[in-house]
Design an enzyme around this catalytic site. Sequence first.
Site, short mmCIF file in Angstrom:
data_model
loop_
_atom_site.label_atom_id
_atom_site.label_comp_id
_atom_site.label_asym_id
_atom_site.label_seq_id
_atom_site.Cartn_x
_atom_site.Cartn_y
_atom_site.Cartn_z
N LEU A 12 -8.08 3.20 -3.94
CA LEU A 12 -6.79 3.29 -3.25
C LEU A 12 -6.40 5.06 -3.57
O LEU A 12 -5.96 4.72 -4.77
CB LEU A 12 -5.90 2.29 -3.30
CG LEU A 12 -6.80 1.67 -2.67
CD1 LEU A 12 -5.25 0.11 -3.40
CD2 LEU A 12 -7.20 1.36 -1.41
N ARG A 19 7.97 9.41 -8.24
CA ARG A 19 8.28 9.18 -9.70
C ARG A 19 7.50 9.91 -10.29
O ARG A 19 8.00 10.67 -11.78
CB ARG A 19 8.12 8.03 -9.97
CG ARG A 19 9.00 7.15 -9.63
CD ARG A 19 8.99 5.47 -10.42
NE ARG A 19 7.36 4.97 -9.80
CZ ARG A 19 7.09 3.71 -9.74
NH1 ARG A 19 7.73 2.63 -10.85
NH2 ARG A 19 6.35 2.60 -9.07
N GLY A 87 1.24 0.44 2.87
CA GLY A 87 0.95 -0.31 1.51
C GLY A 87 0.27 -0.22 1.17
O GLY A 87 -0.96 0.03 1.94
N GLY A 146 3.35 -8.19 -10.63
CA GLY A 146 3.63 -9.34 -10.17
C GLY A 146 2.69 -10.25 -10.91
O GLY A 146 1.76 -9.92 -11.56
N ASN A 233 2.20 6.13 -13.21
CA ASN A 233 3.34 6.21 -11.97
C ASN A 233 4.01 8.01 -12.53
O ASN A 233 4.76 7.66 -11.74
CB ASN A 233 3.93 5.08 -11.70
CG ASN A 233 3.08 4.25 -10.73
OD1 ASN A 233 2.71 4.49 -9.87
ND2 ASN A 233 2.68 3.17 -11.82
#
Length: 475
Positions: A12, A19, A87, A146, A233
């Site tokens: 991905l 950011r 997503g 998560g 990130n």
Amino acid sequence: MSASRPLHIIILAAGEGTRMGSSLPKVLHQVGGKTMIERVLATATSLKPDRIHVVIGAGAAQVKKAVVGQERLAKKVFFRLQRRRLGTADALQCGMRGLTGSGVVLVMHGDVVMLASASLRRLVAQARAGAYANLTMRPSTPTGYGRIIRAAAGQPVAIVGEKDASAAQRRIGECDAGPVAVPLAWLRQNIARIGYGRKQKERMLPDLVARAAADGLAVKTVEVAEDEAAGINSPAQLAAVQARLGAQRLAALAARGVVFSAIESVSLRGSLQAAAGVYIDRNVVFEGDVRLAADVSIAPYCLIRDSKLGAGTRVEAFCHVAGTQAGRNCEIGPYARLRSKTELADRSRIGNFVEVKNADLGRRATAKHLAYLGDVSLGEHVNIGAGTVFCNYDGTNKHHSQVGKRTMIGAGTMLVSPVKVGDDAQVAAGSVITRDVGCDQLAFARARQTTIRRPGKPAAAAKAGARIRRRPKRK
């Protein structure tokens, strides 16, 4: 790998990386001298998959061009465009286009660059055994990740994002690390069933865990260290991963006999091969591919890039060495700059404030002070005087010069390229050489000195000054 259980890897890499604060696609930022996507692809390739699918979106053309440029990585790579970033589950579904048959899908993330192949093999092994396998970690600060929710019996049943987690769930230390491995047949039936989140309005990959548990599919986890699973990130995270990767490599070199005066101050941004006995002082930066033979010494505040230094070579302080190959027992610096296509034969010496570019120096050739050696070949035992410049550029083209063996070039000499100076020749200081000089010849090209009275100075004062400076007559 069994032909009936092929491995498909989906990476991905479609995120915008807002950011990062950069117009460059996130996965094209460099870590340790290579782009993130290049590092992830190298790890993926080591698993010997049947195919690698890279999901691209933001900066798609740039990412595709960068990957295609890496021929050793691009042979099994296929690109899938995610037109709307909705997503990670949506990205995965895009990556699955064209996948048929059975096998296992391994999902990797383009910004997780330090994952070990061994960890991913463990993940794939769980999926080959028929389970949904999720990589997990226990970060020192779990905020933002998560959380892994387990049933009373201990099996994972869901992953809850930070925004949706209750206070009790936020106290859970086990977190989702991102990569998963899933049987292809089950994934093909269930990926489209992942809906949009209530708050983010995106289809998220971690929601597959709850569906797998509800469907009776075994859910397994493979835990890795936080450092291995760290994503990138932001520029701060990029710097942290860069420092961590460099520190690991430097520690491995120290364990094999490389001596550091202050290892924490050394920055490794590429690959470094160094033999036992190499000494590296503080605040040295290595970039690209650097190779140091036994007993090489690097003094403080140097930058070494894409260079190979032979045994016993010394680089003094404040040097910039790039694209250079040096033989044994060479001396470089201090304050020297060696640019691309520089070759130094054994025991050649480059001193302070000397710049070298596209030049090769023969054995024991020397340029110790304040010189520019551009586009030139120097023979053995050549001595270049201070202030010498090879004038290699005519405004349009670069020109090459050649200096023979045992030749002496006097201080303050300009050699207008292209020019050849033969063996055992000598060029007098202060000369401007525009024509070839033969072997065993002395060349000088100076304007004749003329002394005149300074304008506006009284004649009597000039005469007095002349009398003061006049040399006494010999008896």
